[in-house]
Design an enzyme around this catalytic site. Structure first.
Site, PDB file in Angstrom:
ATOM      1  N   TYR A 316       0.820  -1.234   0.000  1.00  0.00           N
ATOM      2  CA  TYR A 316       0.000   0.000   0.000  1.00  0.00           C
ATOM      3  C   TYR A 316       0.844   1.271   0.000  1.00  0.00           C
ATOM      4  O   TYR A 316       0.301   2.366   0.087  1.00  0.00           O
ATOM      5  CB  TYR A 316      -0.872   0.080   1.268  1.00  0.00           C
ATOM      6  CG  TYR A 316      -1.629  -1.160   1.637  1.00  0.00           C
ATOM      7  CD1 TYR A 316      -2.714  -1.589   0.880  1.00  0.00           C
ATOM      8  CD2 TYR A 316      -1.279  -1.896   2.768  1.00  0.00           C
ATOM      9  CE1 TYR A 316      -3.420  -2.730   1.239  1.00  0.00           C
ATOM     10  CE2 TYR A 316      -1.987  -3.033   3.136  1.00  0.00           C
ATOM     11  CZ  TYR A 316      -3.052  -3.441   2.370  1.00  0.00           C
ATOM     12  OH  TYR A 316      -3.747  -4.561   2.733  1.00  0.00           O
ATOM     13  N   CYS A 343      13.723 -10.894  -3.422  1.00  0.00           N
ATOM     14  CA  CYS A 343      14.069 -10.520  -4.795  1.00  0.00           C
ATOM     15  C   CYS A 343      12.925  -9.791  -5.481  1.00  0.00           C
ATOM     16  O   CYS A 343      12.267 -10.332  -6.383  1.00  0.00           O
ATOM     17  CB  CYS A 343      14.475 -11.758  -5.575  1.00  0.00           C
ATOM     18  SG  CYS A 343      16.027 -12.372  -4.980  1.00  0.00           S
TER      19      CYS A 343
HETATM   20  N1  LLP Z   1     -14.690  -5.367  10.035  1.00  0.00           N
HETATM   21  C1  LLP Z   1     -14.659  -5.607   8.714  1.00  0.00           C
HETATM   22  C2  LLP Z   1     -15.855  -6.128   8.070  1.00  0.00           C
HETATM   23  C3  LLP Z   1     -13.487  -5.360   7.979  1.00  0.00           C
HETATM   24  O1  LLP Z   1     -13.464  -5.571   6.661  1.00  0.00           O
HETATM   25  C4  LLP Z   1     -12.338  -4.873   8.641  1.00  0.00           C
HETATM   26  C5  LLP Z   1     -11.078  -4.646   7.918  1.00  0.00           C
HETATM   27  C6  LLP Z   1     -12.411  -4.661  10.042  1.00  0.00           C
HETATM   28  C7  LLP Z   1     -13.617  -4.908  10.707  1.00  0.00           C
HETATM   29  C8  LLP Z   1     -11.256  -4.160  10.853  1.00  0.00           C
HETATM   30  O2  LLP Z   1     -10.898  -2.886  10.462  1.00  0.00           O
HETATM   31  P1  LLP Z   1      -9.765  -2.083  11.270  1.00  0.00           P
HETATM   32  O3  LLP Z   1     -10.332  -1.713  12.624  1.00  0.00           O
HETATM   33  O4  LLP Z   1      -8.591  -2.967  11.382  1.00  0.00           O
HETATM   34  O5  LLP Z   1      -9.512  -0.893  10.424  1.00  0.00           O
HETATM   35  N2  LLP Z   1      -4.557  -4.979   5.291  1.00  0.00           N
HETATM   36  C9  LLP Z   1      -4.929  -3.583   5.374  1.00  0.00           C
HETATM   37  C10 LLP Z   1      -6.219  -3.383   6.141  1.00  0.00           C
HETATM   38  C11 LLP Z   1      -7.403  -4.128   5.553  1.00  0.00           C
HETATM   39  C12 LLP Z   1      -8.658  -3.933   6.362  1.00  0.00           C
HETATM   40  C13 LLP Z   1      -9.758  -4.820   5.862  1.00  0.00           C
HETATM   41  N3  LLP Z   1     -10.948  -4.808   6.641  1.00  0.00           N
HETATM   42  C14 LLP Z   1      -3.765  -2.803   5.994  1.00  0.00           C
HETATM   43  O6  LLP Z   1      -2.717  -3.390   6.293  1.00  0.00           O
HETATM   44  O7  LLP Z   1      -3.852  -1.585   6.163  1.00  0.00           O
END
Ligand code: LLP
Length: 415
Positions: A316, A343
């Site tokens: 990202y 790599c």
């Molecule tokens: N609930 C649902 C339905 C979600 O899709 C997500 C995250 C959460 C809760 C939790 O959201 P948070 O509180 O963590 O923002 N890999 C990405 C983040 C992807 C988030 C996907 N959904 C990153 O490293 O920034």
């Protein structure tokens, strides 16, 4: 606030020097602080205490059993997106009755497993998924507790890759369709309409978008009530951001207060699904400086961790704080790209960072607890890192460093 602080020239994880942890367990190493995890969970609990609520930790952010177990001990529910995550929650001692299941592509098998475990709510994301839930509920002869994930078309003002509440995102159903789908579901005796669900994005650093989304969900709630359809809970999802650099996100209580205020007179409980805010700053990733070199105008610091262990910068372009766990009294900070051994040209942890390092130094990537280890891979046949939990002056392995044989144990050579 977290419990990774400098005492003199050394970074400590609670009461243990980071370099001692690196010496004892090797690098790369994920280091969690138990006190920080507890602090964050308690902050969310506290901010909703005036009303019936359920804080559902989003397992995808960090799925280590020990982390799930700590959350469960403090009363957390869980937001899951796969059968695997539900199995993790159960294995870690979490209560399936406090689990909500989100995701656009739940399979029939996953729905069957979830219903057989008596989960709290299925957050349905399409008209076709409703039909699958009805089919499975009839087969099991159970009443399935359901909510619709509503996509309110609110801009979370975050990175486009982690925005989920816009009309062109694949998640949920629009408000217009939702009303008719609720009417349809209310006629099915094998469904119990339990809630309305919503999640608009991740790493939100302003509280405004979630307020806008809450207002839209409340207007749907009232429209349904007028139709004789009463839901028991409103789930406003996760999404609260953290400080990676100089962001100033609201605290859990500042974030939850306006939601609470708007819902206080409604006969519903509040669910939220925080992932990142719960675990990001409860963990650092330690890596050793292997080599340094100059290519043209660029100075490179080459560490023993990379995009396979922490993919967020490469995937990202995320900015993550990188510090030396030992502050040198002499030497100079040099503008450097901190890279890994993979790599790929995009294998970096940070670009143009001013760091004063020597080979053998231990660097720490801060804010590594969310979407760090849970998104790690064995690309380049590198073993998944060891993970430890620090509790005061004690440390415990919560994930052993993978063995090479573990990586290929399911592969079969043709005879
Ligand atoms: N609930 C649902 C339905 C979600 O899709 C997500 C995250 C959460 C809760 C939790 O959201 P948070 O509180 O963590 O923002 N890999 C990405 C983040 C992807 C988030 C996907 N959904 C990153 O490293 O920034």
């Amino acid at each position: 606030m977290d419990y990774f602080n400098f005492k003199g020239p050394d970074l400590y994880a609670e009461d243990i020097k980071a370099t001692d942890l690196a010496k004892e367990y090797g690098t790369p190493l994920y280091v969690y602080s138990k006190a920080t995890l507890h602090r964050h969970m308690n902050a969310f609990e506290d901010s909703l205490k005036e009303k019936k609520h359920l804080v559902c930790f989003a397992v995808k952010a960090c799925s280590n059993l020990a982390v799930i177990h700590e959350m469960a001990k403090l009363g957390a529910g869980f937001d899951i997106v796969s059968e695997g995550e539900l199995r993790r929650v159960i294995a870690a001692g979490g209560d399936p009755k406090k689990v909500v299941f989100s995701g656009v592509g739940k399979s029939e098998q996953e729905i069957e497993f979830a219903l057989s475990q008596g989960i709290n709510c299925l957050n349905i994301e399409s008209a076709q998924e409703i039909d699958t839930v009805i089919k499975v509920a009839k087969k099991l002869n159970v009443v399935a507790p359901v909510a619709l994930r509503v996509n309110p078309g609110v801009d979370a003002k975050t990175h486009p890759s982690i925005s989920t509440g816009l009309k062109n995102n694949k998640f949920g159903v629009s408000e217009e369709i939702a009303f008719d789908l609720y009417k349809k579901m209310s006629k099915e005796s094998c469904l119990k309409i339990s809630g309305i669900d919503c999640h608009i994005g991740s790493q939100m650093t302003s509280g405004m978008p979630i307020i806008e989304a809450t207002d839209k969900i409340i207007s749907l709630y009232k429209k349904l009530l007028a139709e004789g359809i009463k839901v028991d809970h409103i789930d406003m999802g996760g999404g609260l951001g953290v400080t990676y650099d100089n962001e100033t996100p609201p605290t859990p209580s500042e974030y939850c207060a306006p939601i609470l205020e708007r819902l206080k007179d409604l006969d519903v409980s509040i669910y939220i699904e925080p992932g990142r805010a719960m675990v990001a700053n409860a963990c650092i990733l330690l890596a050793k400086v292997q080599y340094q070199k100059d290519n043209g105008d660029k100075h490179f610091i080459i560490t023993d961790t990379g995009m396979n262990d922490m993919i967020r910068p490469a995937l990202y372009g995320s900015w993550m704080t990188i510090i030396n766990t030992t502050v040198h009294p002499d030497g100079e900070a040099v503008k450097s790209d901190v890279v890994g051994p993979i790599c790929e040209s995009d294998d970096f942890l940070g670009k143009d960072r001013k760091l004063n390092v020597r080979n053998g130094d231990i660097l720490a990537v801060r804010g590594a607890g969310a979407y760090g280890s849970s998104m790690a891979s064995t690309y380049n046949t590198r073993r998944l890192p060891c993970e430890v939990m620090v509790d005061g002056d004690k440390s415990y392995v919560i994930k052993k460093r993978q063995s090479y044989e573990d990586i290929w144990k399911d592969e079969i050579i043709l005879g």
